[in-house]
Design a protein around this motif. Structure first.
Motif, PDB file in Angstrom:
ATOM      1  N   LYS A 190       0.829  -1.206   0.000  1.00  0.00           N
ATOM      2  CA  LYS A 190       0.000   0.000   0.000  1.00  0.00           C
ATOM      3  C   LYS A 190       0.862   1.253   0.000  1.00  0.00           C
ATOM      4  O   LYS A 190       0.565   2.236  -0.693  1.00  0.00           O
ATOM      5  CB  LYS A 190      -0.923  -0.014   1.219  1.00  0.00           C
ATOM      6  CG  LYS A 190      -1.865   1.183   1.322  1.00  0.00           C
ATOM      7  CD  LYS A 190      -2.758   1.043   2.546  1.00  0.00           C
ATOM      8  CE  LYS A 190      -3.692   2.234   2.682  1.00  0.00           C
ATOM      9  NZ  LYS A 190      -4.567   2.098   3.884  1.00  0.00           N
ATOM     10  N   THR A 193       2.975   1.138  -3.782  1.00  0.00           N
ATOM     11  CA  THR A 193       2.350   0.927  -5.090  1.00  0.00           C
ATOM     12  C   THR A 193       1.837   2.241  -5.659  1.00  0.00           C
ATOM     13  O   THR A 193       1.100   2.974  -5.004  1.00  0.00           O
ATOM     14  CB  THR A 193       1.198  -0.088  -4.995  1.00  0.00           C
ATOM     15  OG1 THR A 193       1.710  -1.361  -4.595  1.00  0.00           O
ATOM     16  CG2 THR A 193       0.496  -0.238  -6.341  1.00  0.00           C
ATOM     17  N   ARG A 194       2.237   2.516  -6.898  1.00  0.00           N
ATOM     18  CA  ARG A 194       1.810   3.733  -7.603  1.00  0.00           C
ATOM     19  C   ARG A 194       0.869   3.430  -8.757  1.00  0.00           C
ATOM     20  O   ARG A 194       0.157   4.310  -9.247  1.00  0.00           O
ATOM     21  CB  ARG A 194       3.025   4.487  -8.140  1.00  0.00           C
ATOM     22  CG  ARG A 194       4.083   4.818  -7.104  1.00  0.00           C
ATOM     23  CD  ARG A 194       3.632   5.909  -6.150  1.00  0.00           C
ATOM     24  NE  ARG A 194       4.698   6.241  -5.209  1.00  0.00           N
ATOM     25  CZ  ARG A 194       4.827   5.692  -4.004  1.00  0.00           C
ATOM     26  NH1 ARG A 194       3.931   4.797  -3.590  1.00  0.00           N
ATOM     27  NH2 ARG A 194       5.830   6.030  -3.208  1.00  0.00           N
ATOM     28  N   ILE A 227      -3.971  -2.534  -1.700  1.00  0.00           N
ATOM     29  CA  ILE A 227      -3.215  -1.300  -1.963  1.00  0.00           C
ATOM     30  C   ILE A 227      -3.997  -0.037  -1.605  1.00  0.00           C
ATOM     31  O   ILE A 227      -3.560   1.068  -1.904  1.00  0.00           O
ATOM     32  CB  ILE A 227      -2.741  -1.226  -3.426  1.00  0.00           C
ATOM     33  CG1 ILE A 227      -3.931  -1.202  -4.391  1.00  0.00           C
ATOM     34  CG2 ILE A 227      -1.797  -2.372  -3.729  1.00  0.00           C
ATOM     35  CD1 ILE A 227      -3.524  -0.929  -5.838  1.00  0.00           C
ATOM     36  N   GLY A 228      -5.135  -0.216  -0.937  1.00  0.00           N
ATOM     37  CA  GLY A 228      -5.855   0.950  -0.447  1.00  0.00           C
ATOM     38  C   GLY A 228      -7.297   1.077  -0.885  1.00  0.00           C
ATOM     39  O   GLY A 228      -8.016   1.945  -0.401  1.00  0.00           O
ATOM     40  N   PHE A 232      -6.891   4.512  -3.093  1.00  0.00           N
ATOM     41  CA  PHE A 232      -5.745   4.424  -3.995  1.00  0.00           C
ATOM     42  C   PHE A 232      -5.859   5.507  -5.057  1.00  0.00           C
ATOM     43  O   PHE A 232      -6.886   5.644  -5.720  1.00  0.00           O
ATOM     44  CB  PHE A 232      -5.705   3.040  -4.649  1.00  0.00           C
ATOM     45  CG  PHE A 232      -4.590   2.865  -5.647  1.00  0.00           C
ATOM     46  CD1 PHE A 232      -3.269   2.901  -5.244  1.00  0.00           C
ATOM     47  CD2 PHE A 232      -4.872   2.668  -6.999  1.00  0.00           C
ATOM     48  CE1 PHE A 232      -2.240   2.735  -6.161  1.00  0.00           C
ATOM     49  CE2 PHE A 232      -3.859   2.500  -7.916  1.00  0.00           C
ATOM     50  CZ  PHE A 232      -2.533   2.535  -7.505  1.00  0.00           C
TER      51      PHE A 232
END
Length: 267
Positions: A190, A193-194, A227-228, A232
């Motif tokens: 999280k 990660t882009r 990852i959110g 995200f």
């Protein structure tokens, strides 16, 4: 939610055609390939050629989500580390001219080396050297990939580098192929990660093949939550590899399918 697709889905199409598909099916961006093999961008592309691509995307109202790069990776040859650095710098130069916010890179396979931690640290030194030589705000995103860095190794690399310009292009399908459980490094994924590369695979005793998202083995919705979820802020990128698998459905079938899947699962 920001949707893009990689042009692995559209082999042989022009940038204008690819931008038109993005606009038609509700994608905000596309990820162009830098490759001499059906890539929209070549390593030797001129400034005028890159500017033309940038102008086409602008005229169509489509963002460039990132450049999908196939850079030189380090290996057992001593000069490969320097070649990797120069390769990444060249891709950053292309990104700056064309106006890309990021480049996707590979970094070799740590499993080929007896000391994997040392390999990761040396890779971090290369990336640090790249950042010292390039003062732009363009991000470098490492994709976890079978026969390359795993997601956990990518997280380790990001922690060593400690630079906000470096992050991960997270590929849940390759976690499954590498028998890796991303939940075990959830908070770190999280954090770093882009971009989420969304692809599904049907995996059985005979191997694996690409299938439409939601009809295979890859837990994409769970990966998105790791990852959110709705918090995200990066790109969600459809990775449909028709360029390598011609038997797959054409983009005019796959792209609207994924747009509907994303709306149902990521909103």
């Amino acid at each position: 939610m920001k949707l893009s697709y990689t042009t692995m889905a559209t082999p042989g199409m022009s940038v204008r055609e690819e931008a038109g598909l993005a606009q038609r099916f509700g994608y905000e961006g596309i990820d162009l390939r830098v490759s001499d093999q059906l890539g929209e961008i070549k390593l030797k592309s001129s400034r005028s050629e890159l500017t033309e691509v940038r102008n086409i995307l602008n005229s169509e109202g489509i963002s460039l989500a990132g450049l999908f790069c196939y850079n030189r990776c380090a290996d057992t040859e001593s000069n490969s580390w320097g070649e990797m650095k120069e390769s990444i710098l060249r891709h950053l130069e292309l990104a700056a001219i064309i106006g890309s916010p990021s480049i996707r890179i590979f970094a070799g396979n740590p499993l080929k080396f007896p000391d994997q931690e040392e390999f990761i640290k040396r890779t971090a030194e290369v990336v640090a050297g790249v950042f010292a030589a390039d003062e732009s705000d363009i991000s470098i995103l490492l994709q976890n990939h079978l026969n390359g860095f795993s997601a956990s190794q990518g997280v380790r690399l990001a922690e060593i580098i400690g630079n906000g310009r470096f992050g991960l292009a997270f590929s849940p399908d390759h976690c499954v192929l590498m028998e890796e459980e991303p939940e075990q490094i959830g908070e770190m994924l999280k954090k770093h990660t882009r971009q989420l590369y969304a692809a599904d695979l049907l995996i059985n005793e005979e191997g694996h093949k690409s299938v439409m998202p939601g009809s295979g083995t890859i837990p994409l919705k769970n990966a998105f939550e790791i990852i959110g979820g709705k918090s995200f802020e990066g790109w969600i990128t459809f990775k449909w590899e028709k360029i390598w698998h011609p038997e797959l459905d054409n983009a005019d079938v796959a792209l609207p399918y994924f747009a509907k899947y994303a709306a149902a699962n990521f909103l």
